[in-house]
Every structure is written in structure tokens, then in C-alpha cells.
Design a protein around this motif. Structure first.
Motif, PDB file in Angstrom:
ATOM      1  N   GLY A 186      27.655   7.900 -26.721  1.00  0.00           N
ATOM      2  CA  GLY A 186      26.305   8.494 -27.214  1.00  0.00           C
ATOM      3  C   GLY A 186      25.253   7.067 -27.102  1.00  0.00           C
ATOM      4  N   HIS A 187      23.994   7.650 -27.370  1.00  0.00           N
ATOM      5  CA  HIS A 187      22.938   6.562 -27.290  1.00  0.00           C
ATOM      6  C   HIS A 187      22.957   5.791 -28.636  1.00  0.00           C
ATOM      7  CE1 HIS A 187      21.437   9.062 -24.251  1.00  0.00           C
ATOM      8  NE2 HIS A 187      20.335   8.292 -23.784  1.00  0.00           N
ATOM      9  N   VAL A 188      24.096   5.866 -29.477  1.00  0.00           N
ATOM     10  CA  VAL A 188      24.020   4.814 -30.455  1.00  0.00           C
ATOM     11  C   VAL A 188      24.109   3.351 -30.008  1.00  0.00           C
ATOM     12  CG1 VAL A 188      26.506   5.093 -30.750  1.00  0.00           C
ATOM     13  CG2 VAL A 188      25.028   4.391 -32.724  1.00  0.00           C
TER      14      VAL A 188
ATOM     15  N   MET B 204      18.238   1.913 -28.859  1.00  0.00           N
ATOM     16  CA  MET B 204      17.167   2.762 -29.056  1.00  0.00           C
ATOM     17  C   MET B 204      17.542   3.785 -30.394  1.00  0.00           C
ATOM     18  SD  MET B 204      16.238   4.329 -25.367  1.00  0.00           S
ATOM     19  CE  MET B 204      17.933   4.242 -24.503  1.00  0.00           C
ATOM     20  N   GLY B 205      16.836   4.392 -31.092  1.00  0.00           N
ATOM     21  CA  GLY B 205      16.910   4.907 -32.216  1.00  0.00           C
ATOM     22  C   GLY B 205      15.847   6.255 -32.644  1.00  0.00           C
ATOM     23  N   ASN B 206      15.742   6.523 -33.674  1.00  0.00           N
ATOM     24  CA  ASN B 206      14.766   7.608 -33.882  1.00  0.00           C
ATOM     25  C   ASN B 206      13.269   7.365 -33.884  1.00  0.00           C
ATOM     26  OD1 ASN B 206      16.547   9.737 -33.758  1.00  0.00           O
ATOM     27  ND2 ASN B 206      17.388   9.359 -35.759  1.00  0.00           N
ATOM     28  N   GLU B 207      12.921   6.001 -33.935  1.00  0.00           N
ATOM     29  CA  GLU B 207      11.824   5.471 -33.666  1.00  0.00           C
ATOM     30  C   GLU B 207      11.200   5.201 -32.402  1.00  0.00           C
ATOM     31  OE1 GLU B 207      13.379   4.244 -36.548  1.00  0.00           O
ATOM     32  OE2 GLU B 207      12.758   5.752 -37.895  1.00  0.00           O
TER      33      GLU B 207
ATOM     34  N   ASP C 105      13.548   6.251 -46.720  1.00  0.00           N
ATOM     35  CA  ASP C 105      14.680   5.856 -46.105  1.00  0.00           C
ATOM     36  C   ASP C 105      14.716   6.000 -44.542  1.00  0.00           C
ATOM     37  OD1 ASP C 105      15.020   8.327 -46.311  1.00  0.00           O
ATOM     38  OD2 ASP C 105      16.938   8.207 -47.477  1.00  0.00           O
ATOM     39  N   PHE C 106      13.578   6.939 -43.992  1.00  0.00           N
ATOM     40  CA  PHE C 106      13.527   7.097 -42.733  1.00  0.00           C
ATOM     41  C   PHE C 106      12.639   6.154 -42.096  1.00  0.00           C
ATOM     42  CE2 PHE C 106      13.349  10.492 -39.075  1.00  0.00           C
ATOM     43  CZ  PHE C 106      14.501   9.900 -38.663  1.00  0.00           C
ATOM     44  N   ARG C 107      12.062   5.002 -42.841  1.00  0.00           N
ATOM     45  CA  ARG C 107      11.189   3.820 -42.419  1.00  0.00           C
ATOM     46  C   ARG C 107       9.893   4.375 -42.052  1.00  0.00           C
ATOM     47  NH1 ARG C 107      16.148   3.903 -40.921  1.00  0.00           N
ATOM     48  NH2 ARG C 107      15.417   5.365 -39.148  1.00  0.00           N
TER      49      ARG C 107
ATOM     50  N   LYS D 158      24.721  12.114 -44.525  1.00  0.00           N
ATOM     51  CA  LYS D 158      23.795  11.250 -45.011  1.00  0.00           C
ATOM     52  C   LYS D 158      23.145  10.162 -44.142  1.00  0.00           C
ATOM     53  CE  LYS D 158      22.904   8.972 -49.323  1.00  0.00           C
ATOM     54  NZ  LYS D 158      21.359   9.316 -49.476  1.00  0.00           N
ATOM     55  N   ALA D 159      21.831  10.060 -43.935  1.00  0.00           N
ATOM     56  CA  ALA D 159      21.325   8.979 -43.027  1.00  0.00           C
ATOM     57  C   ALA D 159      21.311   7.645 -43.632  1.00  0.00           C
ATOM     58  CB  ALA D 159      19.918   9.480 -42.500  1.00  0.00           C
TER      59      ALA D 159
ATOM     60  N   ARG E 262      21.185   4.837 -40.934  1.00  0.00           N
ATOM     61  CA  ARG E 262      20.867   3.922 -39.745  1.00  0.00           C
ATOM     62  C   ARG E 262      19.779   4.587 -38.974  1.00  0.00           C
ATOM     63  NH1 ARG E 262      26.122   4.029 -36.734  1.00  0.00           N
ATOM     64  NH2 ARG E 262      25.872   6.142 -37.267  1.00  0.00           N
ATOM     65  N   PRO E 263      18.903   3.678 -38.264  1.00  0.00           N
ATOM     66  CA  PRO E 263      17.984   4.050 -37.311  1.00  0.00           C
ATOM     67  C   PRO E 263      18.392   5.315 -36.459  1.00  0.00           C
ATOM     68  CG  PRO E 263      17.724   1.788 -37.393  1.00  0.00           C
ATOM     69  CD  PRO E 263      18.908   2.292 -37.956  1.00  0.00           C
ATOM     70  N   THR E 264      19.772   5.342 -36.084  1.00  0.00           N
ATOM     71  CA  THR E 264      20.307   6.293 -35.034  1.00  0.00           C
ATOM     72  C   THR E 264      20.679   7.619 -35.888  1.00  0.00           C
ATOM     73  OG1 THR E 264      22.174   5.158 -35.323  1.00  0.00           O
ATOM     74  CG2 THR E 264      20.674   4.660 -33.350  1.00  0.00           C
ATOM     75  N   ASP E 265      20.725   7.548 -37.140  1.00  0.00           N
ATOM     76  CA  ASP E 265      21.118   8.940 -37.993  1.00  0.00           C
ATOM     77  C   ASP E 265      20.300   9.938 -37.717  1.00  0.00           C
ATOM     78  OD1 ASP E 265      23.615   7.621 -38.331  1.00  0.00           O
ATOM     79  OD2 ASP E 265      23.003   6.963 -40.478  1.00  0.00           O
ATOM     80  N   ALA E 266      20.524  11.068 -37.643  1.00  0.00           N
ATOM     81  CA  ALA E 266      19.504  12.171 -37.782  1.00  0.00           C
ATOM     82  C   ALA E 266      19.128  12.536 -39.158  1.00  0.00           C
ATOM     83  CB  ALA E 266      20.379  13.453 -37.152  1.00  0.00           C
ATOM     84  N   GLN E 267      17.927  13.015 -39.354  1.00  0.00           N
ATOM     85  CA  GLN E 267      17.479  13.245 -40.772  1.00  0.00           C
ATOM     86  C   GLN E 267      16.391  14.509 -40.566  1.00  0.00           C
ATOM     87  OE1 GLN E 267      16.640   9.558 -42.792  1.00  0.00           O
ATOM     88  NE2 GLN E 267      15.770  10.816 -44.571  1.00  0.00           N
TER      89      GLN E 267
ATOM     90  N   ARG F 249      13.189  14.242 -45.149  1.00  0.00           N
ATOM     91  CA  ARG F 249      13.133  12.874 -46.094  1.00  0.00           C
ATOM     92  C   ARG F 249      12.052  12.918 -47.152  1.00  0.00           C
ATOM     93  NH1 ARG F 249       9.850  12.412 -41.235  1.00  0.00           N
ATOM     94  NH2 ARG F 249       8.198  11.269 -41.354  1.00  0.00           N
ATOM     95  N   LYS F 250      12.539  12.251 -48.108  1.00  0.00           N
ATOM     96  CA  LYS F 250      11.635  11.871 -49.193  1.00  0.00           C
ATOM     97  C   LYS F 250      10.807  10.777 -48.964  1.00  0.00           C
ATOM     98  CE  LYS F 250      10.614  13.581 -52.683  1.00  0.00           C
ATOM     99  NZ  LYS F 250      11.429  13.312 -54.029  1.00  0.00           N
TER     100      LYS F 250
ATOM    101  N   SER G  94      14.974  14.366 -34.817  1.00  0.00           N
ATOM    102  CA  SER G  94      15.914  13.304 -34.426  1.00  0.00           C
ATOM    103  C   SER G  94      16.881  13.485 -33.359  1.00  0.00           C
ATOM    104  CB  SER G  94      16.965  13.093 -35.630  1.00  0.00           C
ATOM    105  OG  SER G  94      16.193  12.893 -36.838  1.00  0.00           O
ATOM    106  N   PHE G  95      17.377  12.636 -32.824  1.00  0.00           N
ATOM    107  CA  PHE G  95      18.068  12.623 -31.492  1.00  0.00           C
ATOM    108  C   PHE G  95      19.840  12.342 -31.922  1.00  0.00           C
ATOM    109  CE2 PHE G  95      19.957  10.494 -27.840  1.00  0.00           C
ATOM    110  CZ  PHE G  95      20.119  11.685 -26.979  1.00  0.00           C
TER     111      PHE G  95
ATOM    112  N   HIS H 225      22.682  10.657 -31.637  1.00  0.00           N
ATOM    113  CA  HIS H 225      23.209   9.524 -31.047  1.00  0.00           C
ATOM    114  C   HIS H 225      24.620   9.389 -30.912  1.00  0.00           C
ATOM    115  CE1 HIS H 225      19.094   8.531 -31.851  1.00  0.00           C
ATOM    116  NE2 HIS H 225      19.107   7.552 -30.820  1.00  0.00           N
TER     117      HIS H 225
END
Lengths: 375, 243
Positions: free
Chosen positions: A48-50, A54-57, A353-355, B76-77, B79-84, B87-88, B154-155, B157
């Protein structure tokens, strides 16, 4: 025109004869890189792309830097063919087939990267059968495939003497198509209304100027290497013309890039983003100034326009600098544009927590480089 | 004394029974007015929406996020690759210093940029306003994520585990809040809305924005609410109070 007879010489477009030893070594090196690329693509396909960094940003990363370079340069590699067929200059026309073949190779390379980067590359047939015509991406699929077909046809009518009369109309079609194609590629970003780095009508003409410069730089390098291997230098008058053209295109890119950033600087809402790209952002500000402005713009302009630097080596160095600057510019544009946080809550400092409100991480980007380089 | 007129009594009884039979389905229909029969198309007369009251949303409470994760089988997310999917977000007004907390999810825009840019049409909007991803035609290009103004998508990953029957997930596709379409179609509320109520906050109101008598429509009419990035004119189905 006084200059044109000097360009019209009787030498073939590129030397013929047995392949030099260097060619075999290059082909072997290419095969190794290709094998690495296939391995990297398979690795990502499995995990996978992990594994890519690359990530969700930063959803589009280094593969897209390479893919966009190749796709934009593909259109520009057709410059020589366009000048030959659309404007009827003989010296250019002789190299039209090389120019077109290079355009095909670059575009196929770029599309391969894009396809291998898809989350579901095996669904390419879905992309080919389901079109959302509101999407510039869908239009681009048609434009890219059309480009391949038209330029392949152009190579054919150029090499087949019976169809010589078709070379000009097919060349004009290819010229118009490539302008639309690069406009479409730029609009992929230009239409992103929510992102501060992209939403601008200037992106399409900027991409057009970049294609002219980058494609010509690639052409100059390939032409120079071919000539050197075969011991048959490119006629100087022709090389100097292309070199000057390269300088004009690099200056055009610099102008449009400056206008893009200056308009942004004028708008208060864009000030933080511009500060990030031009001053604070690591490594984006460094890549912008040292990579694109210095290496990719100032160095080639000196190499091209300095009266004492007229040799083929300086031309090749200028072309290499333009290509290095292109990668720096695309890295800043594509990755820097996403690393800056989306402004979802104007007037508020946001955190989550989603930056939210944070600069996106882009440090673990090493493994995917194999894959991108390979393509 | 006259004999009792039994025929009249029988007539009244039959009339009452007939009225009961005739009215009962109506009462039942009213009870489950929002539920959809299988195979019945979503109605464009409905516009599902949510109102988030940031004055009631508690900082640090993640009941909505936890409920969403449980409902859709999203881990639960961290990392930057985890789906969300939801979010709060903690917010601080830069001028006044006022602090707010709010959940952010797909805003279910009337003019969704993700639907515009999707090359295959996998991103689509249901007639009732719910924005979804068709997992059969999503090729994983992530252009919708580039286009979304709210970072709502989210993708996937990595390979997925623990999938739920109502929420197919898979590596290589893009996903986002689907407004719990499966629950809404059953006449229920999204999981986050119920969880917020259960936690005692009642900060999220769900309902049909097109129905003037619905709680959400009454609230939107009576208090000042806003849409995120209203300047983009995407006309979001999710509205915020107190921002």
C-alpha cells in the motif's frame, strides 16, 4: 531571411551507423533502473501507499513531481517538430522525427508513473470507460491519448516519403494539441479552488512556458549526446539558435513565476502561504531560491547569453541546469503547495490530531524515490 | 324498555375497526417517515444536513469520533497515513481569544469540488445531498483529496481489517464520512449524532434541511449559523453555530 540558408545543410538529422559502445552501457543502466522501478512498484502494490512517504496531507508526492516533469517536458520536446512543420524551417524539420519520438517517450514515461501511483492501477479500464466531463483529469486522459496518437501519426508521415504532404497539417494539429494538453495539465492545479498554492489562471500559461523550456532542454541534451557518440557535432548555427530559444523560454518561466508570486503577495489572505514558500518553509524556500531561481534560472541564463560561452559543453550545462531547476520548482509547487495547511477556519488558530493548522510532514520520502527515478 | 339496537352498535364497531385499519399504516408511516424501502431511490426533495453547536461541543470529548470509528470499522488514527472520517478540531479566535471545539467531517456540499474533479465519477452526490465514493469505480488518484477544501477525505494506505458489512473499505481507494447513509436509509440518525446525545452534549442536530418543520430547519432559521469556507460557495450541508 538571411539566417535560414546557413541552417539548411545536407547532413542527416542524426548520424547513422553501428551503435557506439556507450549506447549498450546506457541501455544496460536503463534496464537496471527499470528493474528497480518494477520492484518498487510491486513493493508498494503489496503493502500500500503507506511505504511511500505520502499521506493524507501530502497526497501527491515525489512520483507526481517526476510524472508532471515528464508530461510537461513531453509537450516541449515537440518544439523542434513544431518549428519545422508549422513554421516550415528546414533545419528543424530534419529533426522533427527525433523531436516527436522524444515527446512520445517522455509522455509514456510520465503516464506510467501516474498509473503506477494509482491506488487501484488495475482499474485503468474503469478510467478508460467512465468519464466525468466536469473533471479536467478526465479531459487530460483524452488529451494524453490523443497526443500519443497524433504524434505517432506525425512520426509516420515524417518518415514515410509518400505522406510527405501530410507532414505540415499533421504537424499543425500536433502543435495545437500540445498547447491544449499543457493547458490541461496546468489546469489540474489551476482549478483547485481550495488550495492557496494553486487556484490561479496563471498556472496554465506558466505550465506552457515550463513545457517549452524543459522539453527543449531535454531535446538539447539528447541531441548533443547523440552527436557526441557518433562524432558528428550538431551544426553550430542550429545549436546556437536552440540555445537562444532556451534562454527566451527560461526567462518567460521566470517572468510568469514572478507574476504568480507577486499577485499572491498583494493579497493579504495569501501572505502566510507566500512567506512559507519564499522564506520559512523547509526545504521549500531553499529549493525555490537556490534550486529554481539560482540553478534553474540564473545559471542557464548566464550560460546561454554570455558571449564567451558558445560551445556545446556550455549548452549542455545550461540544459542540465534547466532540468535540475525544473525538479526544484515542481517540488516546491506540488509538495510545498500541499504541505502548507488548508485554511478551513479563517480567523482561528486550529489544532487537531489530524494536524489541522500544522505544516504537513514530508520527511520519510526516501523509499519512493527509487520508484519515481525508475520511471 | 326498548330492546337494544344491536345493528347500530355493530355498525359503530365496524366503522371504528375500518378507521383503525385505515389510520394505522398512516401512523406507522409517520413514525418511520425517513426510512427508505430497498430499491427506492433517494429523494431530491430531501436535503440531509447537520448543525454543529460549538457552544455545546466539549473540548476533549471524542464521543463522535469513537462512535464513527466503531460504526465504520475505521481504526483509531495516529499517523498521517491513517484514515480519519471525523476529527475534533480545537479552535482559538485570533482576535478575542475565545476557544471553541468542533467536529469536522465531510461537509456534504451542494456543489462538491470532489465530485467535480473525480475523473471516473466515483465521487458522487446522492439526490438527498449525501456525498459518497463508489468503491467500484474509485481508481485511487486522490484528485478529490487535492480538491476538498476541508481535508475531509482519507486514502486507505494499507490493507484493511475488521470491515463492517455496511461500510466496505479497501486499500487504494479514497473514503470519507458518508453521513451514515445506511443508518439514515433505515430512518436512524448518524452514529456521531447519537453518540453526542448519549454523552449528554446534544451538540449535533441531524435532519432534513428542506423540511421546514424539522428541528434542524427550525434551528437554522432561528439562530446564526455558518458554513465552513462559505467564500467558496460550495453550500455545505453541515453548518456550525457559534463560529
Amino acid at each position: 531571411m538571411a539566417a535560414r540558408p546557413a541552417l539548411a545543410h545536407s547532413a542527416p538529422a542524426w548520424p547513422t551507423g553501428p551503435a557506439p559502445r556507450g549506447f549498450t552501457a546506457l541501455a544496460a543502466a536503463g534496464a537496471v533502473v527499470l528493474a528497480l522501478a518494477v520492484g518498487a512498484a510491486h513493493y508498494m502494490e503489496e503493502r500500500g501507499h503507506v511505504v511511500t512517504g505520502m499521506g493524507n496531507e501530502v497526497v501527491w508526492g515525489l512520483p507526481h513531481v517526476f510524472a508532471i516533469f515528464l508530461i510537461v517536458a513531453a509537450s516541449g520536446a515537440l518544439n523542434v517538430a513544431s518549428v519545422g512543420s508549422v513554421f516550415g524551417v528546414a533545419a528543424y524539420k530534419r529533426r522533427a522525427a527525433l523531436s516527436a519520438l522524444l515527446a512520445l517517450a517522455l509522455l509514456v514515461g510520465g503516464l506510467l508513473v501516474l498509473v503506477l501511483d494509482l491506488g487501484r492501477p488495475e482499474r485503468l479500464v474503469v478510467a478508460a470507460t467512465h468519464y466525468n466531463f466536469r473533471s479536467i483529469f478526465a479531459w487530460n486522459m483524452i488529451l494524453y491519448n490523443g497526443f500519443l496518437a497524433i504524434v505517432a501519426g506525425y512520426v509516420w508521415v515524417n518518415l514515410e516519403r509518400r505522406f510527405a504532404s501530410l507532414a505540415t497539417p499533421v504537424g499543425i494539429l500536433a502543435f495545437v494539441w500540445r498547447i491544449v494538453l499543457t493547458t490541461g495539465t496546468g489546469s489540474i492545479f489551476g482549478f483547485l479552488v481550495a488550495r492557496q498554492g494553486y487556484a490561479s489562471g496563471l498556472v496554465a500559461p506558466l505550465f506552457l512556458a515550463m513545457s517549452l523550456a524543459w522539453g527543449l532542454a531535454v531535446f538539447l541534451l539528447v541531441q548533443g549526446a547523440l552527436a557526441r557518440w557518433h562524432g558528428a557535432p550538431v551544426p553550430e548555427a542550429f545549436r546556437l539558435r536552440l540555445r537562444r530559444l532556451l534562454g527566451v523560454f527560461v526567462a518567460t518561466v521566470a517572468y510568469l513565476t514572478a507574476v504568480l508570486h507577486l499577485t499572491n503577495l498583494y493579497w493579504a489572505k495569501q501572505a502566510a502561504f507566500e512567506r512559507f514558500i519564499l522564506v520559512d518553509g523547509t526545504p521549500y524556500a531553499f529549493l525555490f531560491w537556490a534550486g529554481w531561481a539560482g540553478l534553474g534560472t540564473a545559471v542557464p541564463l548566464v550560460l546561454v547569453f554570455h558571449p564567451r560561452l558558445r560551445g556545446p559543453r556550455a549548452t549542455a550545462m545550461a540544459a542540465l541546469a534547466v532540468i535540475a531547476g525544473a525538479f526544484a520548482q515542481l517540488y516546491v509547487f506540488i509538495i510545498g503547495g500541499q504541505a502548507f495547511p488548508l485554511e478551513i477556519f479563517p480567523g482561528y488558530a486550529a489544532s487537531s490530531d489530524f494536524r489541522d493548522g500544522a505544516i504537513a510532514p514530508m520527511s520519510r520520502a526516501f523509499r519512493k524515490r527509487f520508484w519515481a527515478w525508475g520511471d | 324498555m326498548n330492546p337494544i339496537d344491536t345493528s347500530r352498535r355493530a355498525f359503530l364497531g365496524r366503522t371504528a375497526a375500518f378507521a383503525g385499519v385505515a389510520l394505522a399504516p398512516g401512523v406507522l408511516l409517520y413514525e418511520f417517515a425517513a426510512a427508505r424501502e430497498a430499491g427506492q431511490e433517494a429523494s431530491a426533495a430531501v436535503r440531509w444536513g447537520m448543525l454543529v453547536d460549538t457552544t455545546r461541543c466539549a473540548s476533549g470529548c471524542t464521543a463522535c469520533v469513537d462512535a464513527c470509528n466503531a460504526e465504520h470499522g475505521v481504526p483509531k488514527a495516529s499517523r498521517p497515513t491513517d484514515a480519519q472520517w471525523i476529527r475534533k478540531v480545537e479552535l482559538k479566535d485570533l482576535r478575542t481569544g475565545a476557544v471553541r471545539s468542533a467536529p469536522v467531517m465531510c461537509q456534504h456540499c451542494a456543489e462538491p469540488p470532489c465530485v467535480d474533479v473525480c475523473p471516473t465519477g466515483a465521487s458522487f452526490k446522492r439526490a438527498d445531498g449525501i456525498v459518497l465514493v463508489d468503491r467500484h469505480t474509485c481508481i485511487g488518484c486522490r484528485y478529490c483529496m487535492m480538491a476538498c477544501p476541508y481535508k475531509a477525505r482519507s486514502f486507505v494506505h494499507e490493507p484493511t481489517t475488521g470491515q463492517k458489512t455496511d461500510t466496505p473499505r479497501g486499500k487504494g481507494c479514497v473514503e470519507s464520512c458518508n453521513l451514515c447513509a445506511h443508518r439514515v436509509d433505515r430512518g436512524e440518525k448518524p452514529a456521531c449524532v447519537d453518540a453526542c446525545s448519549a454523552a449528554g452534549h446534544r451538540a449535533i442536530v441531524f435532519g432534513d434541511l428542506n423540511d421546514p418543520s424539522s428541528e434542524i430547519a427550525l434551528r437554522v432559521r432561528s439562530v446564526a449559523t455558518s458554513q465552513l469556507r462559505a467564500d467558496l460557495r460550495t453550500d455545505n450541508g453541515v453548518r456550525y453555530q457559534g463560529l
